[in-house]
Design an enzyme around this catalytic site. Structure first.
Site, mmCIF file in Angstrom:
data_model
loop_
_atom_site.group_PDB
_atom_site.id
_atom_site.type_symbol
_atom_site.label_atom_id
_atom_site.label_comp_id
_atom_site.label_asym_id
_atom_site.label_seq_id
_atom_site.Cartn_x
_atom_site.Cartn_y
_atom_site.Cartn_z
ATOM 1 C CG ASP A 116 -3.776 4.057 -0.447
ATOM 2 O OD1 ASP A 116 -3.598 4.649 -1.536
ATOM 3 O OD2 ASP A 116 -3.904 2.811 -0.387
ATOM 4 C CB SER A 117 -7.499 5.004 -2.969
ATOM 5 O OG SER A 117 -6.597 3.931 -3.184
ATOM 6 C CB CYS A 158 -1.891 6.940 -2.691
ATOM 7 S SG CYS A 158 -2.760 6.627 -4.232
ATOM 8 C CD GLU A 178 -8.496 -2.152 -0.803
ATOM 9 O OE1 GLU A 178 -9.379 -2.319 0.054
ATOM 10 O OE2 GLU A 178 -7.722 -1.177 -0.812
ATOM 11 C CB CYS A 194 0.639 0.279 -6.521
ATOM 12 S SG CYS A 194 -0.978 0.245 -5.714
ATOM 13 C CG HIS A 245 -3.393 -1.376 -2.677
ATOM 14 N ND1 HIS A 245 -3.509 -0.011 -2.735
ATOM 15 C CD2 HIS A 245 -4.575 -1.829 -2.174
ATOM 16 C CE1 HIS A 245 -4.702 0.349 -2.290
ATOM 17 N NE2 HIS A 245 -5.376 -0.737 -1.945
HETATM 18 N N1 DGL Z 1 -2.396 2.451 -3.326
HETATM 19 C C1 DGL Z 1 -2.491 3.325 -4.442
HETATM 20 C C2 DGL Z 1 -1.149 3.612 -5.089
HETATM 21 O O1 DGL Z 1 -0.123 3.536 -4.457
HETATM 22 C C3 DGL Z 1 -3.540 3.135 -5.500
HETATM 23 C C4 DGL Z 1 -4.620 2.142 -5.451
HETATM 24 C C5 DGL Z 1 -5.837 2.560 -6.266
HETATM 25 O O2 DGL Z 1 -5.896 2.273 -7.466
HETATM 26 O O3 DGL Z 1 -6.687 3.230 -5.672
HETATM 27 O O4 DGL Z 1 -1.073 3.963 -6.237
#
Ligand code: DGL
Length: 278
Positions: A16-17, A81, A159, A199, A201
């Site tokens: 992931d990012s 992600c 985060e 997402c 996150h």
């Molecule tokens: N966790 C990522 C997703 O599922 C993206 C978070 C980011 O913007 O880097 O889209």
């Protein structure tokens, strides 16, 4: 005396990012406790959600290629992600010979769950506007009112939470308000019964999100479905090499203070130490 023979187990990298992929890791570990997991965060490229498509595709390919050169024995790649998966899966699948599992918005299960045919989609700004997401809506939720909200601020809050910094529901309220108040895209907010956390996150903030939207709205994410998909591949591949005793790490693309602050969380997810990708 000979060493006891240790059977090779699949080595799965969760990419992931940022920390979002940890929500997928959690589901995958539950389903596949015997497998080896590495975590890979492109913290140097974070966030992906507001970057142009070509940049996200290039970064995902570049980082996973560097990782493969470094670590060598990856059996299954998980693009944990939505932002990267909705863009880069075809290229990554062409590039790597091992299976690549993607995480995409759980529109189909949400449509199946919704009684009112009224669902919310909470994702990054990138995922909300991608044609991949629009196709999913057309295919699986054409008869639903779909209220889409893209937020990078919510990614930042996740985060922060995982760095053990305080966050408050007051910070979530303005982000989630479009689901709760009437507007052009949301004519009858009281009908919304299902909200897709699209997402990776956002499941990390599920309790906080639920508190703000109320208990009548059912939250759906992709974790369990992706864990089953990983299991499908884990049962079919021949592992490249190592036993479950071999250590794995949380990898990052840049050394910074956030990694120090993340250490307690990473330990809870089973990573005692981190590595920086050269
Ligand atoms: N966790 C990522 C997703 O599922 C993206 C978070 C980011 O913007 O880097 O889209």
């Amino acid at each position: 005396m000979t060493e006891p023979c240790q059977q090779a187990v699949p080595h799965i990298v969760i990419f992931d990012s940022g920390v979002g992929g940890l929500s997928i890791l959690q589901a995958a570990r539950q389903q596949l406790p015997h497998c080896r997991f590495s975590y890979l965060s492109d913290n140097a490229g974070f966030p992906y959600g507001n970057k142009p498509a070509s940049q996200v595709i290039d970064r995902a390919c570049h980082v996973l290629t560097s990782f493969t050169q470094q670590v060598k024995d990856v059996d299954i790649y998980v693009i944990a992600c939505n932002t990267a998966s909705t863009l880069a899966l075809p290229r990554l699948r062409r590039h790597f010979s091992r299976p690549v599992v993607g995480v995409v918005p759980a529109i189909k299960p949400a449509a199946l769950n919704s009684k009112n045919r009224y669902i919310g989609l909470l994702a990054t700004p990138g995922t909300v506007k991608r044609s991949y997401t629009k196709r999913l809506i057309q295919e699986f939720a054409a008869d639903c009112q779909v209220v889409c909200v893209g937020s990078s601020a919510l990614v930042e809050l996740a985060e922060r939470k995982l760095r053990q910094l305080p966050i408050t529901t007051d910070e979530l309220l303005p982000i989630l308000k479009p689901f709760l108040t009437a507007g052009k895209a949301n004519p009858s907010p009281d009908k919304l019964d299902t909200l897709v956390l699209a997402c990776t996150h956002f499941p990390l903030l599920a309790a906080e999100i639920q508190q703000v939207v109320g208990s009548d709205i059912y939250l759906i994410d992709s974790g369990a479905a992706i864990a089953r998909r990983i299991e499908y591949w884990a049962q079919r591949i021949v592992p490249a090499g190592y036993s479950s005793q071999q250590p794995t790490y949380a990898w990052f693309t840049r050394d910074d203070q956030n990694i120090v602050e993340l250490a307690p969380t990473l330990a809870l997810f089973g990573f005692k130490s981190s590595r920086i990708l050269p």
